[in-house]
Write an enzyme that holds these catalytic residues in place. Sequence first.
Site, PDB file in Angstrom:
ATOM      1  N   ASP A  72       1.288  -4.283  -4.646  1.00  0.00           N
ATOM      2  CA  ASP A  72       2.240  -4.552  -5.718  1.00  0.00           C
ATOM      3  C   ASP A  72       2.001  -5.937  -6.308  1.00  0.00           C
ATOM      4  O   ASP A  72       2.256  -6.172  -7.478  1.00  0.00           O
ATOM      5  CB  ASP A  72       3.672  -4.431  -5.196  1.00  0.00           C
ATOM      6  CG  ASP A  72       4.055  -2.985  -5.005  1.00  0.00           C
ATOM      7  OD1 ASP A  72       4.478  -2.368  -5.984  1.00  0.00           O
ATOM      8  OD2 ASP A  72       3.891  -2.457  -3.895  1.00  0.00           O
TER       9      ASP A  72
ATOM     10  N   ASN B  58       2.933  -5.359  -0.492  1.00  0.00           N
ATOM     11  CA  ASN B  58       2.875  -3.918  -0.746  1.00  0.00           C
ATOM     12  C   ASN B  58       4.069  -3.272  -0.063  1.00  0.00           C
ATOM     13  O   ASN B  58       4.852  -3.933   0.615  1.00  0.00           O
ATOM     14  CB  ASN B  58       1.548  -3.346  -0.227  1.00  0.00           C
ATOM     15  CG  ASN B  58       1.273  -1.959  -0.759  1.00  0.00           C
ATOM     16  OD1 ASN B  58       1.478  -1.682  -1.930  1.00  0.00           O
ATOM     17  ND2 ASN B  58       0.822  -1.073   0.103  1.00  0.00           N
ATOM     18  N   LYS B  59       4.189  -1.973  -0.219  1.00  0.00           N
ATOM     19  CA  LYS B  59       5.310  -1.234   0.373  1.00  0.00           C
ATOM     20  C   LYS B  59       5.457  -1.561   1.857  1.00  0.00           C
ATOM     21  O   LYS B  59       4.479  -1.781   2.563  1.00  0.00           O
ATOM     22  CB  LYS B  59       5.115   0.275   0.198  1.00  0.00           C
ATOM     23  CG  LYS B  59       4.925   0.721  -1.233  1.00  0.00           C
ATOM     24  CD  LYS B  59       6.112   0.382  -2.119  1.00  0.00           C
ATOM     25  CE  LYS B  59       5.956   0.852  -3.543  1.00  0.00           C
ATOM     26  NZ  LYS B  59       5.350  -0.129  -4.423  1.00  0.00           N
TER      27      LYS B  59
END
Length: 153
Positions: free
Chosen positions: A35, A45-46
């Site tokens: 991200d 990121n997630k």
Amino acid sequence: WELYNEGIPHSILPDNAGAHYMSQGKVDLIIVGADRIASNGDVANKIGTLEKAICAKHYNIPFYVAAPLSTFDLDCGNGQTIPIEERSSSEVLYQTGPSSSDNTQCTIRVASPGSNAVNPAFDVTPANLITGIITPKGIIKPTLENVAKLFGS
């Protein structure tokens, strides 16, 4: 979806099964998205990405990040300065789906009453856990110098 449509053999597994399969030698390579990427190569990121990177390092599995250049934030020095969104606890405490009796949508609590939940949307994987970052300009080692070179700095 992409793997299926390209005819690439793959399997979907629960998030927490990753370390199990890594320990059995059933994972050859890990590629995740991003991200946001800091100028030193740290990656947001997630949630769960950091956990996978730690396990990959332990089991000597290459861990790559695939990202477009727009994901890099050269004004962000490192991952510690990336704000982490805290999502609603209701996403963890409740599930919504069709009722088995009449197929209407219903929401049920899946945690003990009185229990709270925390729900970070992202985590940050330090650059030292990342084998390389796959970009449209090629694969780089996640360092301040290599990120700068991507952008002609």
